[in-house]
Design a protein around this motif. Structure first.
Motif, PDB file in Angstrom:
ATOM      1  N   MET A 176       6.567  -3.252   7.419  1.00 59.51           N
ATOM      2  CA  MET A 176       4.764  -3.177   7.608  1.00 59.51           C
ATOM      3  C   MET A 176       3.988  -3.825   7.094  1.00 59.51           C
ATOM      4  O   MET A 176       3.097  -4.520   7.201  1.00 59.51           O
ATOM      5  N   LEU A 200       3.030  -1.155  16.492  1.00 60.11           N
ATOM      6  CA  LEU A 200       4.198   0.375  15.855  1.00 60.11           C
ATOM      7  C   LEU A 200       2.081   0.656  17.005  1.00 60.11           C
ATOM      8  O   LEU A 200       2.256   2.401  16.377  1.00 60.11           O
ATOM      9  N   TYR A 249      14.882  -1.169   4.078  1.00 55.06           N
ATOM     10  CA  TYR A 249      13.571  -0.101   4.758  1.00 55.06           C
ATOM     11  C   TYR A 249      13.467   1.057   3.636  1.00 55.06           C
ATOM     12  O   TYR A 249      14.892   1.816   3.659  1.00 55.06           O
ATOM     13  N   ARG A 285       1.199  -3.830  13.892  1.00 55.00           N
ATOM     14  CA  ARG A 285       0.862  -2.885  13.953  1.00 55.00           C
ATOM     15  C   ARG A 285      -0.067  -3.198  15.698  1.00 55.00           C
ATOM     16  O   ARG A 285       0.348  -1.468  16.419  1.00 55.00           O
ATOM     17  N   ALA A 287       0.964  -0.583   0.098  1.00 55.63           N
ATOM     18  CA  ALA A 287      -0.478   0.061   0.257  1.00 55.63           C
ATOM     19  C   ALA A 287       0.824   1.302  -0.146  1.00 55.63           C
ATOM     20  O   ALA A 287       2.038   1.621   0.364  1.00 55.63           O
ATOM     21  N   GLU A 310       3.746   2.915   2.603  1.00 53.45           N
ATOM     22  CA  GLU A 310       3.885   2.094   4.094  1.00 53.45           C
ATOM     23  C   GLU A 310       5.394   2.377   3.366  1.00 53.45           C
ATOM     24  O   GLU A 310       5.833   2.011   2.642  1.00 53.45           O
ATOM     25  N   VAL A 368      13.759  -2.486  13.749  1.00 55.87           N
ATOM     26  CA  VAL A 368      13.117  -2.303  13.046  1.00 55.87           C
ATOM     27  C   VAL A 368      11.950  -2.708  12.657  1.00 55.87           C
ATOM     28  O   VAL A 368      11.872  -4.067  12.430  1.00 55.87           O
ATOM     29  N   VAL A 369      10.754  -2.669  12.633  1.00 57.79           N
ATOM     30  CA  VAL A 369       9.640  -3.335  11.470  1.00 57.79           C
ATOM     31  C   VAL A 369       8.991  -2.308  10.941  1.00 57.79           C
ATOM     32  O   VAL A 369       8.827  -2.014  10.842  1.00 57.79           O
TER      33      VAL A 369
END
Lengths: 149, 275
Positions: free
Chosen positions: B231, B209, B162, B206, B110, B113, B228-229
Motif C-alpha cells: 500500500m 487492489l 511484506y 488502489r 496507516a 495496511e 506483490v503490491v
C-alpha cells in the motif's frame, strides 16, 4: 498480659491514617465533565473503504502457495461479511453425527461387556442380540452363603 | 502537503464553504440530516477547508444517535463538524462510510495496511525498515512466524519484507509485524529472491487492489507471473524470464496515465507480439 494494641485501637489508628493520607491527595475542583458520545469515527486507512484485496497475487500457477493464500484470504474476507448475518456457527466436522452415534453405541456395548462379570457376560450378549425377546431374564444372582455352624 | 494543512485550519478564508442543513432545521431523525448533508456532495470535487456541520437538537434525543458515521481518509472530525482535508471526490459506501478519493505519491503510514519494506539496519532486537514514509518503521525479530529468542528469523539488510502496521500515527514511530493476531504468517515476511521492485502512485495501487480490477484481469491473460503490491506504492514483480519481468513492469508503470481503452489495445498488442 496484653501485648500490642486492641482491635478497636487499631481501627481508630487506621482510620486516622487514612484520613491524613486522603487529605494530602490533590484533586481538581472542577464540575463533573461528561464525555460526549462521539458518533463520528475517523478511519485513516483506505483498505476497508474500498474493500481492497490481499496484496500478494500469483497468476496462472506461477506460485501455487501464493495462489492458495489468495483463495484463503479473499474468501476469509467474504466470509466475514456473510457471518454477520448468521448467528449460528456450526463447527466443521470430519465425521457426521450419525457415524458418531453408531460409534458410541458399539463403544458402550463393548465397555459393558468388559466390566461385566464372567457369569453375566453371556446373558448380557444374548439379551442384546435377541430381538424377539426369546431369552428369559437371568436367574437370581448367586451370592456367597455363609456356612452355618 | 503542509500548505494544504495550513489552508484547512484557516477558516477565515472566504473560500471555505460550509454545507449545513438550514433547509431542514426541524428534523426528527438526526441521522437522516447528516446523510442528506453528505449525499448532496457525493461524486463532487471538494477542496480542503470545506466543512460539513450538523445542527442537531440537543433536547433529549440521545436515543437516536445510535448509528455512527465513519470518516475515511481525507475527512477529519472537528468537534461536531466534519472537515475536508484533501482535495478530491467524495465517495460513499453503504451503510455509513464516506471518504475522499484523491491522488498522491507520498505514502503516510496507516494502521492495518500491508506494505513492502526494505530492511536498512539491524540493531539489537529490532530491524529498521524503510517503508517510504517520513520515518523508518521498526520490526521486532519476534514478529515472524515461529520466531523465538533462540530461533531468530533469517533476515538480512537489504531484504524485502511484506508486513502490516500495528502502530502508525503521527506521534510515534511506526511499527511493523509479519504475523497476524493469531500468530500465523499469512504470506507475510521476507520474500523476493528474484524479481523487480518499483514504485507507483498510490492511486494505481488502489486500482490494482480493487476487488474486480480490470488491470489485473487484462494482465493475467498475457503470461504467468507473481505480483506483490504494497500500500505504500511499491510493487514487486517476478516472471519466468527477465524480459517478461521488465515487460510487466513497463505495462504497470504506463497504466497510470492511460484510459482503459488505450490500455486494452496496448495489452493486446503485447500479447500478440509475445506469442
Amino acid at each position: 498480659m496484653q501485648r500490642g494494641l486492641d482491635a478497636e485501637l487499631k481501627k481508630q489508628l487506621d482510620e486516622e491514617e487514612k484520613r491524613i493520607i486522603s487529605d494530602e491527595h490533590w484533586f481538581l475542583d472542577l464540575p463533573e465533565l461528561k464525555a460526549k458520545e462521539n458518533y463520528i469515527i475517523e478511519e485513516r486507512s483506505c483498505v476497508p473503504c474500498e474493500d481492497l484485496v490481499y496484496g500478494r497475487m500469483s497468476f496462472r500457477g506461477f506460485n501455487p502457495e501464493v495462489e492458495k493464500l489468495m483463495l484463503l484470504m479473499n474468501t476469509h474476507k467474504e466470509e466475514e461479511e456473510d457471518e454477520e448475518e448468521d448467528d449460528v456457527s456450526r463447527m466443521e466436522t470430519d465425521i457426521t453425527d450419525e457415524e458418531m452415534a453408531r460409534r458410541y453405541e458399539s463403544l458402550v456395548e463393548s465397555m459393558r461387556n468388559k466390566f461385566a462379570k464372567k457369569r453375566n457376560r453371556s446373558t448380557v450378549t444374548k439379551s442384546e442380540e435377541d430381538v424377539n425377546c426369546n431369552v428369559v431374564g437371568d436367574q437370581p444372582k448367586k451370592v456367597f452363603l455363609k456356612p452355618q455352624d | 502537503m503542509l500548505f494544504l494543512h495550513f489552508y484547512c485550519e484557516n477558516k477565515s478564508f472566504s473560500r471555505s464553504r460550509k454545507y449545513t442543513n438550514t433547509g431542514r432545521s426541524r428534523c426528527f431523525l438526526a441521522m437522516d440530516t447528516i446523510h442528506a448533508c453528505f449525499k448532496e456532495k457525493i461524486g463532487e470535487v471538494l477542496l480542503p477547508g470545506d466543512v460539513f456541520s450538523f445542527r442537531l437538537s440537543e433536547s433529549g434525543d440521545g436515543s437516536i444517535k445510535t448509528e455512527k458515521i465513519i470518516c475515511g481518509p481525507g475527512l477529519r472530525r472537528n468537534g461536531e463538524e466534519v472537515q475536508v482535508c484533501k482535495s478530491g471526490i467524495l465517495r460513499h459506501k453503504q451503510p455509513n462510510m464516506y471518504w475522499i478519493d484523491s491522488q498522491q505519491r507520498r505514502y503516510v503510514p496507516a494502521k492495518g495496511e500491508s506494505v513492502i519494506g526494505i530492511v536498512t539496519a539491524k540493531s539489537g532486537d529490532i530491524f529498521k525498515v524503510d517503508v517510504g514514509g517520513s520515518e523508518q518503521a521498526s520490526l521486532s525479530y519476534l514478529a515472524f512466524e515461529g520466531a523465538t529468542k533462540r530461533n531468530r528469523p533469517n533476515v538480512q539488510v537489504g531484504d524485502l519484507v511484506y508486513g502490516q502496521f500495528t502502530i502508525a500515527n503521527k506521534d510515534m514511530e511506526p511499527e511493523l509485524v509479519c504475523i497476524d493476531s493469531c500468530g500465523r504468517a499469512n504470506g507475510m515476511g521476507v520474500f523476493g529472491a528474484d524479481g523487480l521492485l518499483f514504485k507507483v502512485s498510490l492511486g494505481l495501487v488502489r486500482r490494482l487492489l480493487a476487488p474486480q480490477s480490470e488491470i489485473i484481469k487484462d494482465l493475467e491473460k498475457i503470461f504467468p507471473f507473481e505480483l506483490v503490491v504494497g500500500m505504500n506504492g511499491r510493487v514487486w514483480v517476478k516472471a519466468k524470464t527477465v524480459q517478461q519481468t521488465l515487460i510487466v513492469t513497463n505495462l504497470l508503470e504506463t497504466c497510470e496515465n492511460m484510459t482503459s481503452q488505450q490500455r486494452q489495445t496496448l495489452f493486446k498488442r503485447v500479447a500478440e507480439g509475445f506469442l
